[in-house]
Design an enzyme around this catalytic site. Structure first.
Site, short mmCIF file in Angstrom:
data_model
loop_
_atom_site.label_atom_id
_atom_site.label_comp_id
_atom_site.label_asym_id
_atom_site.label_seq_id
_atom_site.Cartn_x
_atom_site.Cartn_y
_atom_site.Cartn_z
CD GLU A 127 -0.58 -5.66 -6.09
OE1 GLU A 127 0.64 -5.44 -6.04
OE2 GLU A 127 -1.07 -6.56 -6.77
CD GLU A 243 -5.11 -8.70 -10.19
OE1 GLU A 243 -4.13 -9.41 -9.90
OE2 GLU A 243 -5.05 -7.46 -10.22
#
Ligand code: 9MR
Length: 346
Positions: A127, A243
């Site tokens: 991220e 994910e």
């Protein structure tokens, strides 16, 4: 069933619902999945709480369970800006940039070295791109999240981390991992390509891109997802869904929220179709040699991180592949069979 990893994110250590405390969970995971990601316990603060202290106990216990049961490990993650995960000694660091670079290199090197031969792949950086919808637009200068690491080192911390990880463990596949990059957010996707191309242009050892895919039931479209995967495939890099979950309610996309107040047959059927379409999109877009695998972010609906997310208050989203009770047994949902059907059609 598949010739690439089918992964499961798990709690372990002293977390609630640790798989190592629940026999039924171990059995279900060992039966249906071939890879584990630690949902939390291999993040920065867990493994490296103080500058000169690493704590391997909980991670080693999980890795050893995986080894014994024939599952591989996807490591998550050397570097993540999330405030709660960054060790205090990094936040409080008062030396210069060179010193911080040495400290971060040593963090990556020590962890990669510890797990060498035991971890198949890593989310090297997680991220690092701006969040969606922040209006800053695209362009190298405004793609990167203004994290502690960026403030100290600029974008170089990314290249440094990949280089340190490869030097410590040349056998592990190295991924850049992020959310909302799987289509649907054009700016963030453009930034992903800027980041990846910058690494490739500088011969940095990146093996693939992790698409988290915390997607909605109706967003992004499978066409957008395919286009995102294709751009990575075109660069010769692996694509890993890292994910995945599909909540049945979309808090952003629809006028009425929640759309489903019970896990009705209609909700289950729609969810099954969506999971199946995502796996089919992966299989049709990503050639076999570039498939890093597909990981689901939790086993049964009660395990999902979405249960604690304020945006979803008032909804129960039933986002995962199994239903059941905390200590099992766990029953496969229609969505599970959607994934299985897509994999067996290959
Ligand atoms: O699922 C994880 C949750 O249990 C943790 O509290 C949270 C903060 O560490 O992280 C969650 O996992 C995140 C993952 O590490 C990175 N991508 C987003 C995931 C969901 O928030």
């Amino acid at each position: 069933m598949a010739d690439f990893p089918i992964g499961m994110a798990v709690s372990a250590g002293d977390e609630n619902r640790s798989m190592l405390d629940i026999q039924a969970k171990q059995e279900t995971i060992a039966h249906h999945f071939s890879q584990l990601t630690a949902g939390n316990i291999m993040k920065m603060r867990y493994l490296h709480p103080q500058e000169n202290t690493y704590d391997w106990t909980e991670a080693d216990e999980l890795v050893s369970w995986a080894e014994t049961n024939g599952l591989s490990i996807h490591g998550h993650t050397f570097i993540w800006h999330s405030d709660y995960q960054v060790p205090d000694f990094m936040k409080n660091y008062i030396g210069d940039a060179n010193g911080f670079e040495t400290l971060l290199d040593s963090h990556v090197t020590t962890i990669a070295d510890h797990f060498r031969g035991k971890v198949d792949s890593w989310d090297v950086v997680n991220e690092a791109l701006h969040q969606q919808g922040d209006g800053v637009g695209v362009g190298e200068g405004n793609c990167y999240r203004n994290s502690l690491f960026y403030q100290k080192l600029g974008k170089d911390y990314l290249a440094n981390a990949f280089t340190a990880a490869k030097a410590a463990d040349s056998g592990a596949d190295l991924y850049y991992n992020d959310f909302s990059t799987e289509g649907g957010d054009d700016d963030k996707f453009a930034c992903l390509l800027i980041l990846v191309d910058d690494l490739l242009d500088n011969d940095i050892a990146i093996d693939g891109v992790g698409f988290q895919m915390h997607v909605q039931i109706d967003w992004p479209s499978t066409d957008d997802i395919a286009a995102a995967f294709q751009a990575i495939v075109d660069r010769g890099l692996k694509v890993k869904i890292t994910e995945l979950e599909v909540p049945v309610n979309n808090p952003w996309g629809a006028a009425s929220f929640p759309q489903y107040t019970s896990f009705s047959e209609a909700a289950a059927t729609r969810q099954k179709a969506r999971y199946k379409a995502i796996v089919e999109t992966y299989l049709t877009t990503v050639p076999a040699n570039l498939r890093g695998g597909i990981t689901v972010w939790g086993l049964w609906d009660g395990d999902s991180w979405l249960l604690n997310l304020s945006e979803r208050a008032g909804s129960d989203d039933w986002p995962l592949l199994f239903t059941g009770d905390a200590n099992g047994p766990y029953e496969p949902k229609p969505a599970f069979y959607g994934v299985a059907e897509a994999l067996s059609e290959e």
